[in-house]
Design a protein around this motif. Structure first.
Motif, PDB file in Angstrom:
ATOM      1  N   THR A   1       0.863  -1.225  -0.002  1.00 14.74           N
ATOM      2  CA  THR A   1      -0.049  -0.214  -0.022  1.00 14.74           C
ATOM      3  C   THR A   1       0.970   1.280  -0.135  1.00 14.74           C
ATOM      4  O   THR A   1       1.829   1.281   0.794  1.00 14.74           O
ATOM      5  CB  THR A   1      -0.876  -0.249   1.345  1.00 14.74           C
ATOM      6  OG1 THR A   1      -1.736  -1.115   1.169  1.00 14.74           O
ATOM      7  CG2 THR A   1      -2.018   1.048   1.295  1.00 14.74           C
ATOM      8  N   VAL A   2       0.665   2.186  -1.100  1.00 15.05           N
ATOM      9  CA  VAL A   2       1.361   3.390  -0.860  1.00 15.05           C
ATOM     10  C   VAL A   2       0.139   4.409  -0.585  1.00 15.05           C
ATOM     11  O   VAL A   2      -0.897   4.697  -1.036  1.00 15.05           O
ATOM     12  CB  VAL A   2       1.685   3.834  -2.389  1.00 15.05           C
ATOM     13  CG1 VAL A   2       2.213   5.075  -2.588  1.00 15.05           C
ATOM     14  CG2 VAL A   2       2.484   2.619  -3.106  1.00 15.05           C
ATOM     15  N   GLY A   3       0.790   5.256   0.324  1.00 13.02           N
ATOM     16  CA  GLY A   3      -0.206   6.370   1.044  1.00 13.02           C
ATOM     17  C   GLY A   3       0.220   7.762   0.242  1.00 13.02           C
ATOM     18  O   GLY A   3       1.294   7.912   0.365  1.00 13.02           O
ATOM     19  N   LEU A   4      -0.792   7.973  -0.392  1.00 13.51           N
ATOM     20  CA  LEU A   4      -0.401   9.527  -1.231  1.00 13.51           C
ATOM     21  C   LEU A   4      -1.114  10.629  -0.632  1.00 13.51           C
ATOM     22  O   LEU A   4      -2.084  10.578  -0.071  1.00 13.51           O
ATOM     23  CB  LEU A   4      -1.115   9.250  -2.557  1.00 13.51           C
ATOM     24  CG  LEU A   4      -0.810  10.454  -3.456  1.00 13.51           C
ATOM     25  CD1 LEU A   4      -0.842   9.895  -5.032  1.00 13.51           C
ATOM     26  CD2 LEU A   4      -1.814  11.701  -3.488  1.00 13.51           C
ATOM     27  N   THR A   5      -0.081  11.629  -0.338  1.00 12.20           N
ATOM     28  CA  THR A   5      -0.721  12.793   0.330  1.00 12.20           C
ATOM     29  C   THR A   5      -0.113  13.964  -0.196  1.00 12.20           C
ATOM     30  O   THR A   5       0.562  14.155  -1.320  1.00 12.20           O
ATOM     31  CB  THR A   5      -0.499  12.817   1.640  1.00 12.20           C
ATOM     32  OG1 THR A   5      -1.194  13.805   2.423  1.00 12.20           O
ATOM     33  CG2 THR A   5       1.165  12.887   2.215  1.00 12.20           C
ATOM     34  N   GLY A   6      -0.441  15.375  -0.001  1.00 13.53           N
ATOM     35  CA  GLY A   6      -0.072  16.387  -0.376  1.00 13.53           C
ATOM     36  C   GLY A   6      -0.770  17.672   0.179  1.00 13.53           C
ATOM     37  O   GLY A   6      -1.603  17.459   0.711  1.00 13.53           O
ATOM     38  N   GLY A   7      -0.065  18.885   0.192  1.00 19.44           N
ATOM     39  CA  GLY A   7      -1.027  20.044   0.539  1.00 19.44           C
ATOM     40  C   GLY A   7      -2.185  20.288  -0.400  1.00 19.44           C
ATOM     41  O   GLY A   7      -2.172  19.804  -1.539  1.00 19.44           O
ATOM     42  N   ILE A   8      -3.086  21.257   0.131  1.00 21.96           N
ATOM     43  CA  ILE A   8      -4.005  21.501  -0.825  1.00 21.96           C
ATOM     44  C   ILE A   8      -3.416  22.358  -2.070  1.00 21.96           C
ATOM     45  O   ILE A   8      -2.599  23.097  -1.870  1.00 21.96           O
ATOM     46  CB  ILE A   8      -5.164  22.509   0.189  1.00 21.96           C
ATOM     47  CG1 ILE A   8      -6.315  22.808  -0.669  1.00 21.96           C
ATOM     48  CG2 ILE A   8      -4.269  23.792   0.509  1.00 21.96           C
ATOM     49  CD1 ILE A   8      -7.506  23.502   0.140  1.00 21.96           C
ATOM     50  N   GLY A   9      -4.297  21.960  -2.972  1.00 25.61           N
ATOM     51  CA  GLY A   9      -3.815  22.610  -4.397  1.00 25.61           C
ATOM     52  C   GLY A   9      -2.634  21.681  -5.119  1.00 25.61           C
ATOM     53  O   GLY A   9      -2.124  22.475  -5.935  1.00 25.61           O
ATOM     54  N   SER A  10      -2.180  20.758  -4.491  1.00 27.52           N
ATOM     55  CA  SER A  10      -0.978  20.243  -5.029  1.00 27.52           C
ATOM     56  C   SER A  10      -1.204  19.296  -6.222  1.00 27.52           C
ATOM     57  O   SER A  10      -0.479  18.874  -7.211  1.00 27.52           O
ATOM     58  CB  SER A  10      -0.161  19.469  -3.852  1.00 27.52           C
ATOM     59  OG  SER A  10      -0.913  18.348  -3.400  1.00 27.52           O
ATOM     60  N   GLY A  11      -2.493  18.791  -6.362  1.00 24.73           N
ATOM     61  CA  GLY A  11      -2.684  18.167  -7.438  1.00 24.73           C
ATOM     62  C   GLY A  11      -2.730  16.546  -7.154  1.00 24.73           C
ATOM     63  O   GLY A  11      -2.464  15.434  -8.011  1.00 24.73           O
ATOM     64  N   LYS A  12      -3.297  16.216  -6.049  1.00 25.32           N
ATOM     65  CA  LYS A  12      -3.269  14.795  -5.534  1.00 25.32           C
ATOM     66  C   LYS A  12      -4.322  14.154  -6.442  1.00 25.32           C
ATOM     67  O   LYS A  12      -4.178  12.932  -6.733  1.00 25.32           O
ATOM     68  CB  LYS A  12      -3.946  14.726  -4.073  1.00 25.32           C
ATOM     69  CG  LYS A  12      -2.813  15.297  -3.121  1.00 25.32           C
ATOM     70  CD  LYS A  12      -3.082  15.310  -1.744  1.00 25.32           C
ATOM     71  CE  LYS A  12      -4.493  15.890  -1.384  1.00 25.32           C
ATOM     72  NZ  LYS A  12      -4.276  17.292  -1.450  1.00 25.32           N
ATOM     73  N   SER A  13      -5.426  14.870  -6.909  1.00 28.26           N
ATOM     74  CA  SER A  13      -6.404  14.212  -7.761  1.00 28.26           C
ATOM     75  C   SER A  13      -5.881  13.912  -9.057  1.00 28.26           C
ATOM     76  O   SER A  13      -6.197  12.595  -9.536  1.00 28.26           O
ATOM     77  CB  SER A  13      -7.667  14.941  -7.856  1.00 28.26           C
ATOM     78  OG  SER A  13      -8.240  15.028  -6.508  1.00 28.26           O
ATOM     79  N   ALA A  14      -5.348  14.684  -9.651  1.00 32.34           N
ATOM     80  CA  ALA A  14      -4.597  14.373 -10.954  1.00 32.34           C
ATOM     81  C   ALA A  14      -3.572  13.293 -10.901  1.00 32.34           C
ATOM     82  O   ALA A  14      -3.808  12.452 -11.678  1.00 32.34           O
ATOM     83  CB  ALA A  14      -3.771  15.622 -11.475  1.00 32.34           C
ATOM     84  N   VAL A  15      -2.972  13.152  -9.771  1.00 35.32           N
ATOM     85  CA  VAL A  15      -1.969  12.059  -9.931  1.00 35.32           C
ATOM     86  C   VAL A  15      -2.457  10.750  -9.463  1.00 35.32           C
ATOM     87  O   VAL A  15      -2.128   9.898 -10.234  1.00 35.32           O
ATOM     88  CB  VAL A  15      -0.861  12.501  -8.647  1.00 35.32           C
ATOM     89  CG1 VAL A  15      -0.077  11.220  -8.323  1.00 35.32           C
ATOM     90  CG2 VAL A  15       0.035  13.834  -8.835  1.00 35.32           C
ATOM     91  N   SER A  16      -3.406  10.826  -8.559  1.00 40.15           N
ATOM     92  CA  SER A  16      -4.209   9.443  -8.465  1.00 40.15           C
ATOM     93  C   SER A  16      -5.185   8.864  -9.566  1.00 40.15           C
ATOM     94  O   SER A  16      -5.046   7.827  -9.972  1.00 40.15           O
ATOM     95  CB  SER A  16      -5.167   9.775  -7.299  1.00 40.15           C
ATOM     96  OG  SER A  16      -6.150  10.492  -7.647  1.00 40.15           O
ATOM     97  N   ALA A  17      -5.142   9.961 -10.605  1.00 40.91           N
ATOM     98  CA  ALA A  17      -6.165   9.410 -11.758  1.00 40.91           C
ATOM     99  C   ALA A  17      -5.158   8.993 -12.700  1.00 40.91           C
ATOM    100  O   ALA A  17      -5.656   8.070 -13.419  1.00 40.91           O
ATOM    101  CB  ALA A  17      -6.803  10.744 -12.305  1.00 40.91           C
ATOM    102  N   LEU A  18      -3.817   9.237 -12.638  1.00 38.51           N
ATOM    103  CA  LEU A  18      -3.026   8.939 -13.639  1.00 38.51           C
ATOM    104  C   LEU A  18      -2.588   7.404 -13.243  1.00 38.51           C
ATOM    105  O   LEU A  18      -2.339   6.334 -13.894  1.00 38.51           O
ATOM    106  CB  LEU A  18      -1.565   9.655 -13.768  1.00 38.51           C
ATOM    107  CG  LEU A  18      -1.523  10.895 -14.282  1.00 38.51           C
ATOM    108  CD1 LEU A  18      -0.477  11.648 -14.189  1.00 38.51           C
ATOM    109  CD2 LEU A  18      -2.094  10.636 -15.832  1.00 38.51           C
ATOM    110  N   PHE A  19      -2.509   6.942 -11.733  1.00 34.67           N
ATOM    111  CA  PHE A  19      -2.138   5.931 -11.341  1.00 34.67           C
ATOM    112  C   PHE A  19      -3.370   4.837 -11.701  1.00 34.67           C
ATOM    113  O   PHE A  19      -3.227   3.637 -11.906  1.00 34.67           O
ATOM    114  CB  PHE A  19      -1.971   5.665  -9.943  1.00 34.67           C
ATOM    115  CG  PHE A  19      -0.619   5.965  -9.417  1.00 34.67           C
ATOM    116  CD1 PHE A  19       0.540   5.087  -9.350  1.00 34.67           C
ATOM    117  CD2 PHE A  19      -0.279   7.588  -9.098  1.00 34.67           C
ATOM    118  CE1 PHE A  19       2.026   5.323  -9.147  1.00 34.67           C
ATOM    119  CE2 PHE A  19       1.188   7.670  -8.681  1.00 34.67           C
ATOM    120  CZ  PHE A  19       2.239   6.650  -8.803  1.00 34.67           C
ATOM    121  N   ALA A  20      -4.485   5.248 -11.546  1.00 36.92           N
ATOM    122  CA  ALA A  20      -5.764   4.533 -11.798  1.00 36.92           C
ATOM    123  C   ALA A  20      -5.724   4.251 -13.284  1.00 36.92           C
ATOM    124  O   ALA A  20      -6.106   3.076 -13.609  1.00 36.92           O
ATOM    125  CB  ALA A  20      -6.925   5.366 -11.544  1.00 36.92           C
TER     126      ALA A  20
END
Length: 223
Positions: free
Chosen positions: A11-30
């Motif tokens: 399991t990889v835990g993905l995090t980051g500050g607000i506005g960093s682009g977590k959703s964009a990165v997670s979509a690429l992994f998906a």
């Protein structure tokens, strides 16, 4: 972050500050076939109309915490818990165990080589010590402010106030195992995600073969 071999699924835990682009990165992994579990989505599913958790919230805060359609008024709830530390603690005590239980069930049911768990306050909460790697999505603070202000239609000062409630950038980076710089070109982001994807697949295979968590070097840098 402490590691516990509670899960056999890497399991990889993905995090980051607000506005960093977590959703964009997670979509690429998906898009690469990785099972992505979003803690915010899990939390939302737990407080749908008629759910036991929502009934508890209404019992504590009263009917005004609901919108006219019976949905939780999230904006009002945010205002309440930010203004009252005791209210925030009560809510966390109610929801965090439920969220974690659901996340663990989703991890156990995953079929991809590894799982990406997206938690905005992964490092702040300390509730996800079972993740094998911490992946931080990072951008310079000036860009972070600009993105948050544009996205939420607020002034930069308000964006900075929100950022101030989160872990400082340098502390977040210091606690990361891996970092994605999301301030450049989309092609660069794609390449970095693919590189990390292959690395995590290798680590997952190693864990599966040995039955143990992969060794993390002292500096916790990407191998």
């Amino acid at each position: 972050m402490a590691r516990q071999d509670r899960h056999t699924r890497f399991t990889v835990g993905l995090t980051g500050g607000i506005g960093s682009g977590k959703s964009a990165v997670s979509a690429l992994f998906a898009a690469l076939g990785v099972t992505v579990i979003d803690a915010d989505q899990v939390a939302r599913a737990l407080v749908t109309p008629g759910s036991p958790a929502l009934r508890s919230i209404v019992g504590h805060f009263g009917m005004p915490i609901l919108r006219q359609d019976g949905e939780l008024d999230r904006a009002r709830l945010r205002q309440l818990i930010f203004a009252d530390p005791d209210a925030r603690a009560w809510l966390e005590h109610l929801l965090h165990p439920l969220i974690r239980e659901r996340i663990e069930a989703l991890i156990a049911a995953a079929t991809s080589d590894y799982v990406l768990l997206v938690v905005p306050l992964l490092l702040e909460s300390g509730a996800y010590d079972f993740v094998n790697r911490v992946l931080v999505v990072d951008v310079p603070e000036a860009l972070q402010v600009a993105r948050v202000a544009a996205r939420d239609r607020i002034d930069p000062a308000a964006a900075k106030k929100i950022m101030a409630t989160q872990m400082p950038r340098q502390e977040r980076l210091a606690r990361a195992d891996d970092v994605i710089d999301n301030s450049g070109l989309e092609s660069d982001l794609n390449a970095e995600v693919k590189r990390l994807h292959e690395f995590y697949r290798q680590q997952s295979t190693r864990q599966h073969q040995t039955g143990q968590l992969p060794h993390l070097p002292e500096d916790r840098a990407l191998e």
